[in-house]
Write an enzyme that holds these catalytic residues in place. Structure first.
Site, short mmCIF file in Angstrom:
data_model
loop_
_atom_site.label_atom_id
_atom_site.label_comp_id
_atom_site.label_asym_id
_atom_site.label_seq_id
_atom_site.Cartn_x
_atom_site.Cartn_y
_atom_site.Cartn_z
N HIS A 1 -92.34 16.21 118.05
CA HIS A 1 -91.32 17.57 118.24
C HIS A 1 -92.27 18.72 118.28
CE1 HIS A 1 -87.64 15.64 116.74
NE2 HIS A 1 -88.37 14.95 115.97
N ASN B 1 -92.00 12.86 112.48
CA ASN B 1 -91.24 12.09 111.58
C ASN B 1 -91.74 10.56 111.40
OD1 ASN B 1 -89.74 14.51 111.01
ND2 ASN B 1 -88.25 13.94 112.77
N ASP C 1 -85.02 18.07 123.75
CA ASP C 1 -84.17 17.19 122.74
C ASP C 1 -82.72 17.79 123.05
OD1 ASP C 1 -84.82 16.17 119.65
OD2 ASP C 1 -82.88 16.89 120.31
N ILE C 2 -81.94 16.56 122.83
CA ILE C 2 -80.42 16.81 123.21
C ILE C 2 -79.66 17.65 122.21
CG2 ILE C 2 -79.42 14.78 121.99
CD1 ILE C 2 -78.13 13.96 124.84
N HIS D 1 -92.82 9.83 118.70
CA HIS D 1 -92.63 11.04 119.58
C HIS D 1 -93.07 12.28 118.68
CE1 HIS D 1 -88.91 10.22 117.55
NE2 HIS D 1 -88.72 11.50 117.32
N VAL E 1 -85.22 7.74 115.83
CA VAL E 1 -85.50 7.05 117.27
C VAL E 1 -86.93 6.46 117.02
CG1 VAL E 1 -85.88 7.17 119.73
CG2 VAL E 1 -84.02 8.54 118.75
P1 5GP Z 1 -86.47 11.78 114.98
O1 5GP Z 1 -85.46 12.18 114.14
O2 5GP Z 1 -86.57 10.35 115.30
O3 5GP Z 1 -87.80 12.46 114.71
O4 5GP Z 1 -86.07 12.57 116.54
C1 5GP Z 1 -85.38 12.04 117.47
C2 5GP Z 1 -84.89 13.04 118.26
O5 5GP Z 1 -84.14 12.65 119.52
C3 5GP Z 1 -83.65 13.96 117.59
O6 5GP Z 1 -84.02 15.19 117.51
C4 5GP Z 1 -82.55 13.76 118.66
O7 5GP Z 1 -81.61 14.88 118.53
C5 5GP Z 1 -83.14 13.34 119.96
N1 5GP Z 1 -82.41 12.59 120.67
C6 5GP Z 1 -81.72 11.46 120.50
N2 5GP Z 1 -80.90 10.80 121.27
C7 5GP Z 1 -81.36 11.65 122.50
C8 5GP Z 1 -81.09 11.39 123.92
O8 5GP Z 1 -80.34 10.78 124.39
N3 5GP Z 1 -81.60 12.32 124.61
C9 5GP Z 1 -82.51 13.27 124.31
N4 5GP Z 1 -83.20 14.32 125.12
N5 5GP Z 1 -82.88 13.64 122.79
C10 5GP Z 1 -82.27 12.67 121.90
#
Ligand code: 5GP
Length: 114
Positions: A102, A87, A30-31, A100, A96
């Site tokens: 985590h 999520n 994760d970034i 996915h 996103v």
């Molecule tokens: P969500 O909030 O949808 O469950 O998780 C999306 C995750 O994607 C977040 O933890 C966010 O930090 C990660 N993320 C968003 N953009 C990028 C990216 O460009 N690269 C990577 N590696 N992770 C990302």
């Protein structure tokens, strides 16, 4: 669904620190890590949310979980422990819209459920 950020990572159009890949899944760091280990396990087939996964794809969800557990074993933190989290949509905190899982590990995580 429309093309997602994670589809671009799968196609190597944007960079990511990829830690695992097979024919159906990819996993990358994760970034914005929320723990010392924070890896996202992502099906290559781009379902937007868990709500969009058809019954016939139950095996894919199983593979997602088992790939995360196998990674934890390989990296040596399966016994100390880890958290898996998915999520879904706005109230679940999804940002996103490409399914996915985590994986968080590397420290004792508090039992916080929002
Ligand atoms: P969500 O909030 O949808 O469950 O998780 C999306 C995750 O994607 C977040 O933890 C966010 O930090 C990660 N993320 C968003 N953009 C990028 C990216 O460009 N690269 C990577 N590696 N992770 C990302």
């Amino acid at each position: 669904m429309s093309d997602s950020l994670f589809s671009k990572i799968i196609r190597r159009e944007i960079p990511a620190d990829i830690v695992f890949e097979d024919d159906r899944l990819i996993a990358f760091r994760d970034i914005h890590p929320q723990a010392p280990v924070h890896v996202l396990f992502v099906p290559k087939q781009p379902h937007a949310t868990l709500n969009d996964v058809p019954d016939g794809e139950a095996e894919l969800l199983g593979r997602l979980l088992l790939a995360a557990a196998a990674y934890a074993k390989r990296e040596g933190f399966a016994e100390s422990g880890y958290r898996l989290l998915m999520n879904c949509n706005h109230d679940g905190g999804q940002t996103v819209f490409h399914l996915h899982l985590h994986l968080l590990a590397g420290r004792a995580l508090d039992s916080h459920f929002g």
